[in-house]
Design a protein around this motif. Structure first.
Motif, short mmCIF file in Angstrom:
data_model
loop_
_atom_site.label_atom_id
_atom_site.label_comp_id
_atom_site.label_asym_id
_atom_site.label_seq_id
_atom_site.Cartn_x
_atom_site.Cartn_y
_atom_site.Cartn_z
N TYR A 324 0.84 -1.55 -0.20
CA TYR A 324 0.11 -0.33 0.41
C TYR A 324 0.96 0.97 -0.19
O TYR A 324 0.47 2.27 -0.67
N GLU A 325 1.58 1.27 0.85
CA GLU A 325 2.58 2.22 0.74
C GLU A 325 3.48 2.49 -0.25
O GLU A 325 3.09 3.83 -0.80
N TYR A 327 2.63 2.06 -3.24
CA TYR A 327 2.01 2.16 -4.56
C TYR A 327 1.16 3.59 -4.28
O TYR A 327 1.26 4.63 -5.16
#
Length: 444
Positions: A324-325, A327
């Motif tokens: 997530y980070e 992205y």
């Protein structure tokens, strides 16, 4: 009055229906989603935080668990699909199998004393089809993702991938809508993320469907001038680099992967300093699967690779599925984010890119045109016109003032219309309140 009863090894704090509005104003709320939380990832925890007893029946977990105040109860599919079934019935049978299994798990909940005041369901897999029969007094809210349309929808949109039997396609889609229809018969209210998706439903029920987006946390998805991303080569890219991004859950035609790939030879030639960062998996989320043993990703790599010199191909980076980070950082350094879709469900990633302030270049297809206005919040091109797409990307990359204007405008729209905390979640909670006040009955 509350009482504690064991259920699947967990202790359930159950609120009696008669006490809901008279005393604590609290409810028993049941969420149905095979891959919970899905679209309910913000709403369900918010309801739990308010003190409601929130339970989910889902295929996602194997053992009872708790997530952000929500009790997760697993169910398993009891039967195997039939062999030799009429091909038009295969889709409905898969939904029926889930509905039967979910109903069986729900009956166990009922026997242990759990009675939902409100049921919120994603009916796309059929799971909630029979829950009105089990709990006739419950209010049922439906996540109305899409009603299939053989004329105005994604079916037949792309002539490169025609239906196997086009004359039978209207019949197949009518039967595919059978689960939708059966749910509309037992639901009270609907909720849909976009006007496009809501408008695919029959006019007779459209006024019962509220258009409320799932919501984007614009405090998380925001610009960051210090963002950077490290590639597997060890190279670090920042906002000083010319980065073009393309994001799919899976690389496939429904999201325009084939059109984007076919544009790469010219795009790489026109922009010799550009780096192409592509995020997505090798599977299929929507539409037909490729021939056995192949992936759409590799099929279109093979198609264009011979027209791209090695030195240019080295500027194309398939990142797969990333944390997530990573992205978030990638989107924060994007100078042009490219998004394509058939007339279909809108991806979260487009609104996330708008919130971040990544300049958008997108296909001129519904529901994209609902959120992107050409020249204001992004640049649009006809879905199949790869040369026009390259022209628009180059226009954005060549004009920093335009990029800044697009970024400012798109983030403003993301905040005003799709912000999770101030716009979407409050509306979702109001929708739950309206649902709870309704009399049990039909959708229409």
């Amino acid at each position: 009055m509350k009482k504690m009863q064991p259920c699947f090894g967990l202790e359930f704090e159950i609120y009696k229906t008669k006490d809901i509005f008279q005393q604590a104003n609290l409810m028993n709320i049941l969420f149905i989603h095979q891959n919970f939380p899905g679209q309910f990832k913000h709403l369900a925890p918010a309801l739990a935080t308010k003190g409601h007893k929130v339970v989910s029946l889902t295929l996602r977990v194997k053992e009872p668990a708790k997530w952000k105040g929500v009790e997760l109860i697993p169910y398993t599919i009891k039967r195997q699909p039939s062999t030799g079934l009429h091909p038009w019935l295969v889709d409905f049978e898969s939904k029926l199998l889930r509905a039967e299994s979910c109903y069986s798990a729900a009956m166990k909940l009922k026997k242990r004393g759990f009675s939902p005041d409100v049921i919120v369901a994603h009916p796309g897999w059929g799971e909630s089809m029979f829950l009105r029969d089990l709990w006739p007094e419950a209010r049922i809210g439906l996540f109305c993702e899409l009603y299939y349309d053989s004329i105005n929808g994604e079916a037949g949109f792309d002539p490169e991938f025609p239906q196997h039997a086009p004359d039978e396609e209207p019949i197949r889609l009518r039967l595919k809508n059978l689960s939708n229809f059966m749910h509309l018969e037992v639901g009270n209210l609907g909720i849909s993320p976009t006007e496009f998706q809501a408008n695919t439903y029959p006019a007779s029920v459209r006024d019962r469907i509220s258009v409320i987006h799932d919501g984007i946390d614009t405090e998380v998805f925001c610009p960051n001038s210090d963002a950077s991303i490290k590639l597997e080569t060890g190279e670090v890219l920042t906002r000083e680099d010319e980065v073009i991004t393309f994001v799919n859950r899976n690389f496939e035609p429904y999201r325009g992967y084939h059109v984007f790939m076919r544009a790469l030879p010219r795009l790489l030639k026109e922009r010799p300093d550009a780096r192409i960062l592509m995020v997505g998996g090798d599977g299929v989320s929507y539409g037909a699967r490729p021939a056995k043993g192949q992936t759409w990703k590799q099929i279109f790599i093979d198609e264009v690779r011979g027209r791209i010199p090695t030195k240019d191909w080295q500027r194309v980076h398939f990142l797969g599925r990333i944390p997530y980070e990573t992205y978030l950082s990638m989107m924060q350094i994007s100078r042009a984010h490219v998004y394509l879709t058939y007339p279909f469900v809108l991806s979260w990633s487009l609104i996330e890119a708008m919130a971040i302030g990544a300049p958008i270049v997108a296909s001129d297809t519904p529901p994209v045109t609902e959120v992107i206005s050409h020249g204001d919040t992004g640049r649009l091109f006809p879905f199949f016109d790869q040369d026009r797409m390259v022209d628009e990307i180059c226009t954005v990359l060549s004009d920093s003032d335009m990029r800044d204007a697009l970024a400012t405008s798109s983030r403003k729209v993301a905040i005003s219309r799709y912000d999770l905390k101030d716009v979407c979640l409050p509306k979702q909670l109001e929708w739950i309140d309206r649902l709870a006040e309704m009399q049990p009955g039909k959708f229409s």
